[in-house]
Write an enzyme that holds these catalytic residues in place. Structure first.
Site, mmCIF file in Angstrom:
data_model
loop_
_atom_site.group_PDB
_atom_site.id
_atom_site.type_symbol
_atom_site.label_atom_id
_atom_site.label_comp_id
_atom_site.label_asym_id
_atom_site.label_seq_id
_atom_site.Cartn_x
_atom_site.Cartn_y
_atom_site.Cartn_z
ATOM 1 N N GLN A 56 6.349 -11.123 -4.541
ATOM 2 C CA GLN A 56 5.572 -9.880 -4.076
ATOM 3 C C GLN A 56 5.541 -9.900 -2.470
ATOM 4 O O GLN A 56 5.256 -8.871 -1.659
ATOM 5 C CB GLN A 56 4.160 -9.840 -4.424
ATOM 6 C CG GLN A 56 4.067 -9.038 -5.826
ATOM 7 C CD GLN A 56 2.585 -8.607 -6.189
ATOM 8 O OE1 GLN A 56 1.862 -9.489 -6.404
ATOM 9 N NE2 GLN A 56 2.539 -7.381 -6.020
ATOM 10 N N TYR A 88 0.834 -1.217 -0.026
ATOM 11 C CA TYR A 88 -0.018 0.015 -0.079
ATOM 12 C C TYR A 88 0.858 1.237 -0.183
ATOM 13 O O TYR A 88 0.602 2.143 0.800
ATOM 14 C CB TYR A 88 -0.898 -0.019 1.191
ATOM 15 C CG TYR A 88 -1.732 -1.263 1.416
ATOM 16 C CD1 TYR A 88 -2.415 -1.893 0.269
ATOM 17 C CD2 TYR A 88 -2.144 -1.587 2.362
ATOM 18 C CE1 TYR A 88 -3.278 -2.822 0.424
ATOM 19 C CE2 TYR A 88 -3.233 -2.661 2.702
ATOM 20 C CZ TYR A 88 -3.771 -3.324 1.639
ATOM 21 O OH TYR A 88 -4.608 -4.260 1.553
ATOM 22 N N HIS A 124 -1.398 -17.060 2.561
ATOM 23 C CA HIS A 124 -0.336 -17.164 1.508
ATOM 24 C C HIS A 124 0.789 -15.957 1.267
ATOM 25 O O HIS A 124 1.581 -16.073 0.427
ATOM 26 C CB HIS A 124 -0.881 -17.347 0.116
ATOM 27 C CG HIS A 124 -1.448 -16.257 -0.733
ATOM 28 N ND1 HIS A 124 -2.026 -16.107 -1.884
ATOM 29 C CD2 HIS A 124 -1.992 -14.861 -0.247
ATOM 30 C CE1 HIS A 124 -2.570 -15.174 -2.201
ATOM 31 N NE2 HIS A 124 -2.401 -14.241 -1.035
ATOM 32 N N ASP A 125 0.587 -15.020 2.029
ATOM 33 C CA ASP A 125 1.450 -13.871 2.167
ATOM 34 C C ASP A 125 2.512 -14.074 3.097
ATOM 35 O O ASP A 125 3.523 -13.066 3.224
ATOM 36 C CB ASP A 125 0.564 -12.535 2.507
ATOM 37 C CG ASP A 125 -0.445 -12.025 1.802
ATOM 38 O OD1 ASP A 125 -0.176 -12.102 0.256
ATOM 39 O OD2 ASP A 125 -1.180 -11.244 1.971
ATOM 40 N N GLY A 177 -7.852 -2.298 12.752
ATOM 41 C CA GLY A 177 -6.630 -3.051 13.598
ATOM 42 C C GLY A 177 -5.539 -3.872 12.862
ATOM 43 O O GLY A 177 -5.952 -4.147 11.702
ATOM 44 N N ASP A 178 -4.742 -4.345 13.455
ATOM 45 C CA ASP A 178 -3.644 -5.033 12.920
ATOM 46 C C ASP A 178 -3.864 -6.587 13.446
ATOM 47 O O ASP A 178 -3.909 -6.765 14.687
ATOM 48 C CB ASP A 178 -2.161 -4.584 13.350
ATOM 49 C CG ASP A 178 -1.248 -5.549 12.729
ATOM 50 O OD1 ASP A 178 -1.256 -6.767 12.204
ATOM 51 O OD2 ASP A 178 -0.082 -4.734 12.564
ATOM 52 N N PHE A 179 -4.379 -7.571 12.731
ATOM 53 C CA PHE A 179 -4.350 -8.836 13.066
ATOM 54 C C PHE A 179 -3.318 -9.618 13.756
ATOM 55 O O PHE A 179 -3.565 -10.573 14.455
ATOM 56 C CB PHE A 179 -5.249 -9.558 12.215
ATOM 57 C CG PHE A 179 -4.910 -9.881 10.749
ATOM 58 C CD1 PHE A 179 -3.715 -10.101 10.715
ATOM 59 C CD2 PHE A 179 -5.666 -9.668 9.683
ATOM 60 C CE1 PHE A 179 -2.975 -10.293 9.281
ATOM 61 C CE2 PHE A 179 -4.976 -9.609 8.399
ATOM 62 C CZ PHE A 179 -3.584 -10.316 8.161
ATOM 63 N N ASP A 226 -9.545 -5.025 9.547
ATOM 64 C CA ASP A 226 -8.378 -4.531 8.570
ATOM 65 C C ASP A 226 -7.580 -3.161 8.877
ATOM 66 O O ASP A 226 -8.120 -2.478 10.138
ATOM 67 C CB ASP A 226 -8.754 -4.174 7.080
ATOM 68 C CG ASP A 226 -7.864 -4.954 5.883
ATOM 69 O OD1 ASP A 226 -6.633 -4.646 6.407
ATOM 70 O OD2 ASP A 226 -8.371 -5.463 5.102
#
Length: 353
Positions: free
Chosen positions: A312, A153, A261-262, A241-243, A216
């Protein structure tokens, strides 16, 4: 007597598949360019076949270049030709109007834009990614990838493009992954990393009795509210929030779509353990990912996506058994996975009552 060439074991062979693979990027860029110029939009808006001259003027491109582009799109079966009095004109195919125009009901336009302007540039450094074993944001865009989503982002424009990409994918694949299992028993659902809410909307459509909360990052939620959320989506709400860091709300079902998958296996287990702790007894987690075959023989799309994860992200695509192992390590049981026959598949794991 046969010549040496005629008796050669390679005589008569033609490496058709290899040549097609060598030229695969030409196909992609032809499609990308036609979309970026708005060729398919112009043809749709005209409501009738147009000549190359008409199209070139409408998109502001040279006549020669437009003629070649239109011809290639015909060869790719994206356009149809019409001849009358020696004059050639062009029109969209039904599939092109549906998927490749900005206003198409199942448009992939934004996904194509992201592929062309972001993924394609990262793939220029695939060789480096394979050698180094890490993503290539720094070389492709000059930004540090120490924080994965700061790189992903890296601008407001890039964030909106990514969110539009997610919208287009879930408009095509969302219902299939959400109905691979019967999720109707789950009424309170949390979509972790749910972005703009495209999958959440598919969920409330498939299961009208449920309510979905999207969890998110703050700037993702703010962008979603500004660009994507409709007032009619009253069954969908957001939490910032940050999970990995912030408390997760209690829910019957957690959806992690294209999330694991990230990340590395260790980070996946860390996140799933947080989900397991927050989950109601008897609740579940649904993973939505492109599953690899257990013998690593395919499918090709998932194999290529795994390479894309290399250039990525920190992660990879995995087999159903590998996702099952991650879920089990976090405490989930009765784990099942199902193939949809499309890009993305579903894995479901339960928390014991």
């Amino acid at each position: 007597m046969d010549s040496p060439e005629a008796s050669s074991p390679d005589a008569g062979r033609y490496p058709r598949k290899i040549l097609e693979y060598m030229e695969g990027f030409l196909v992609s860029k032809t499609l990308f360019t036609a979309c970026e110029l708005g060729v398919f939009d112009v043809l749709l808006g005209a409501g009738r076949p147009l000549s190359a001259d008409d199209v070139s003027q409408a998109v502001g491109a040279s006549l020669d270049g437009t003629q070649r582009l239109l011809a290639a799109c015909c060869g790719l079966q994206l356009l149809e030709t019409h001849q009358q009095n020696g004059r050639v004109s062009y029109s969209n195919t039904e599939e092109t109007s549906l998927y490749l125009t900005r206003s198409g009901p199942a448009t992939l336009y934004h996904s194509i834009q992201y592929s062309s302007r972001t993924i394609y540039l990262c793939w220029h450094y695939l060789t480096d990614a394979v050698r180094e074993g890490r993503n290539q944001y720094e070389k492709a865009f000059g930004v540090s990838s120490k924080d994965l989503f700061q790189a992903l982002y890296r601008s407001d424009e890039e964030m909106v493009k990514f969110m539009q990409l997610m919208n287009s994918i879930w408009n095509i694949c969302g219902r299939d992954v959400l109905t691979a299992f019967d999720l109707s028993p789950f009424k309170v659902i949390c979509d972790l990393g749910g972005c703009s809410g495209a999958l959440a909307r598919q969920c409330t459509s498939a299961y009208p009795e449920c309510a979905v909360t999207i969890f998110d990052l703050p700037k993702v939620v703010q962008t979603s509210r500004e660009h994507f959320v409709k007032e009619a989506d009253h069954k969908i709400s957001f939490i910032e929030g940050d999970f990995f860091k912030d408390p997760l709300l209690e829910a019957d079902l957690y959806i992690l779509a294209r999330i694991l998958h990230d990340w590395t296996d260790e980070r996946c287990v860390e996140l799933l353990s947080r989900v397991h702790k927050a989950c109601k007894p008897g609740g579940a987690v649904l993973l939505v990912e492109a599953l690899l075959y257990e013998d690593s023989s395919g499918p090709l799309t998932a194999q290529l996506y795994s390479l894309n994860m290399l250039v990525q992200t920190e992660g990879r695509e995995r087999t159903g058994a590998q996702y099952s192992a991650l879920l089990a390590a976090a405490g989930f049981t009765d784990i099942q996975y199902r193939l949809t026959g499309k890009i993305y598949d579903a894995v479901l794991g339960f928390k014991e009552k």
